[in-house]
Design a protein around this motif. Sequence first.
Motif, mmCIF file in Angstrom:
data_model
loop_
_atom_site.group_PDB
_atom_site.id
_atom_site.type_symbol
_atom_site.label_atom_id
_atom_site.label_comp_id
_atom_site.label_asym_id
_atom_site.label_seq_id
_atom_site.Cartn_x
_atom_site.Cartn_y
_atom_site.Cartn_z
ATOM 1 N N PRO A 393 34.640 55.577 13.669
ATOM 2 C CA PRO A 393 33.540 55.921 12.662
ATOM 3 C C PRO A 393 32.309 55.044 12.473
ATOM 4 O O PRO A 393 32.719 53.880 12.516
ATOM 5 N N ASN A 394 31.144 55.562 12.302
ATOM 6 C CA ASN A 394 29.968 54.759 12.323
ATOM 7 C C ASN A 394 29.804 53.746 13.344
ATOM 8 O O ASN A 394 29.743 52.867 13.259
ATOM 9 N N SER A 395 30.294 54.262 14.670
ATOM 10 C CA SER A 395 29.991 53.400 15.852
ATOM 11 C C SER A 395 29.187 52.844 16.187
ATOM 12 O O SER A 395 29.001 51.555 16.773
ATOM 13 N N ALA A 396 27.905 53.150 15.733
ATOM 14 C CA ALA A 396 26.625 52.356 15.823
ATOM 15 C C ALA A 396 26.680 51.191 15.130
ATOM 16 O O ALA A 396 26.290 49.745 15.363
ATOM 17 N N ARG A 397 27.394 51.107 14.065
ATOM 18 C CA ARG A 397 27.411 49.788 13.064
ATOM 19 C C ARG A 397 28.509 48.787 13.720
ATOM 20 O O ARG A 397 28.218 47.647 13.975
ATOM 21 N N LEU A 398 29.793 49.327 14.384
ATOM 22 C CA LEU A 398 30.413 48.228 14.970
ATOM 23 C C LEU A 398 29.761 47.831 16.348
ATOM 24 O O LEU A 398 29.996 46.669 16.526
ATOM 25 N N THR A 399 29.158 48.733 16.989
ATOM 26 C CA THR A 399 28.520 48.135 18.282
ATOM 27 C C THR A 399 27.530 46.940 17.920
ATOM 28 O O THR A 399 27.458 45.982 18.338
ATOM 29 N N GLU A 400 26.918 46.952 16.712
ATOM 30 C CA GLU A 400 26.219 45.873 16.183
ATOM 31 C C GLU A 400 26.716 44.795 15.963
ATOM 32 O O GLU A 400 26.600 43.531 16.020
ATOM 33 N N ALA A 401 28.082 45.019 15.249
ATOM 34 C CA ALA A 401 28.877 43.880 14.891
ATOM 35 C C ALA A 401 29.516 43.170 16.045
ATOM 36 O O ALA A 401 29.469 41.862 16.149
#
Length: 711
Positions: A393-401
């Motif tokens: 979930p909220n894969s865009a945030r994990l991508t940035e992480a």
Amino acid sequence: MTTAHVTCPLCEATCGLEVTIDEKSLVTRVQGDREDVFSQGYICPKGASLGALHHDPDRLTAPLVKRDGEFVEVTWDEAFAEIERRLRPIIDEHGKNSVAVYSGNPTVHNAALVLYGRVFFKALGTKNFYTATTVDQMPKHFSSGYLFGDPQTIPVADLDRTEHLLILGANPLVSNGSLMTAADTRGRLRGIQKRGGKIVVLDPRRTRTAQLADEHHAIRPGTDALFLFALVNVLFAENRVTPGEHVNGVDEVRALAEPFTPEAVAPATGIEAAEIRRIALDLADAERAAVYGRMGTTTQSYGTIASWLVDVVNALTGNLDREGGVMFPLPALWRPRRSSPFTSGRWTSRVRGYPEVLGELPVATLADEIETPGEGQVRALVTISGNPALSTPNSARLTEALRQLDFMVSLDVYLNETTRHADVILPGPSPLERPHYDVALYALAVRNVANWTPQPLETDLPQEWVTLLRMAGIAAGQGPDVDVAAFDTMVAGETARRTGVDLSLTEGRTGPARMIDLMLRGGPYGLKLADLEAAPHGIDLGALKPRLPEVLTTASGKVELAPDAITKDVPRLRAELDKAPDARLLLIGRRHLSSNNSWMHNLTPLVRGGNRCTVQVHPDDASRLGLTDGGLAAVTSRAGKLEAPVEVTADVRPGVVSMPHGWGHDLDGTRTKVATAHAGVNSNLVADETLLDVPSGNAVLNGIPVEVVPA
């Protein structure tokens, strides 16, 4: 030409395949194995694509190391030297918890990763362990652990003998069964109807399974627990409770169910009280009945309670551990018996305080652990056959992480949306270049079977168990040049000790073959690997049989129907009865027969046809919102926004929109030409990482509040 008989490793059905290979080692045909003892010739599009996967030109065949921002092919020794050079200082300076592991869904379909992954994980010793389980099925493990004493003790529907099947939030005609290993599910479900039985489906969508069923009820997303509690209420009110002798907690369940009358839950569920009452009585009156719940029941806010109540209803109707009800498989492999009952919360996540379950933390909080400074911050990540940049979930945030990590290693055959962030990628052989046994899935099979796949084709790539042992050597401080043969013998020796089998009986074998031989010899049927090698179509070990109470590992030796770890969450559900139904649209997922999460989209045979990544909307909602069939819609949640084509259909109930998961292959830096050409849309851009099932920490991927407007 040669013919290889293999077990398909691409989904949970474990179908037997007949693979034709020419003199140049080219796969020329894949068809169902009509003599397979379990699948009897059934094949789905995924199995038929096994040759396409083997010959996929994008599949990695050499290690990659990132140098100056670009991936270059290197030797295996160079790759491991890079891992040793960069990972060890992080462990030495910041401790083992500074390294996280994410293990993806394909791991479960790979005997080497199942058996040897645990060796690497133990050597690493981190508490930052994450898997696809917490975006999938953790509530079922949680509830089973407290009911039966072991989170892997999961009863399955006895499809071949039941006469009444109630399905909630599952689409087995498309998933091929899930947490219910059942080749040719369509044939087995039709068999119920041919016996004069009945299939009832509760799902917000009219799925392929719902179309086959005798009844379909379009329940409102996220309300399965309310519906199931109402069934329990009716069973008690109508004196239809017959739980059997091995059950504790019946009176406690009766008291908990009192507020959840059909009339009380009807407004929230969208199912009329009279229908709820009839469904409950039909279930109770059936001679042999089973309740089966899957993704729709686990990936919601009350996933644990819903998973628990599925088995509560099975138990109260006398259908737990009963032929034609739900039963406990007896797999051929030795399985360790727990020395103490299951418990959770042995540690918590550093940032959000989520409790550990089954040795892992919710993957929804992985980004927190990477982004938040302080002692224990995740600075390195190892991914194993997983694509969390799409599947969480909220894969865009994990991508940035992922961009913030000091170091990342991926064991994967593709340069995909996740592994593009890695510093080192270690590929493995194709399914036709390794031996196979379904270690995990036969423990969930609707019939007891065993089947071994010898390695059909040779490869220059090291087997994944070798790669994992070298990784374990680095994690343990022994370096990548650890004596793999000696390490493997040590691992096998420990398995021999625990199974009580003489290690010398497996002389001449190594790796998974030796481990499977030991576990078969220590198992309940007295088999050995040679028996399976002599039976290329598998061995049928018979229909499921009653296993209570010997299968239980609870402290009482009984099924604990009202464990405090679960029932303490009931007041949260009870509060839903006092709320007005949310007027916002609710997003749910959907499956496709030719797709398996995010890892089957680079094969041309599986992405043919029209665009599957549509936003399905009911005609009433489309008219109200100004949406047109084929037009673009903007879907927005707290977590993010996406745009996708609209598909107006009465197959979804009003107030619900549906999108498939696992897509969104339009990101830079990947090497998956077919997937990129059929990119689709990543539904996890709007999945909210702050929404979790409280007891288990499973992500909420069904029933997400969204706004939908014309784009």
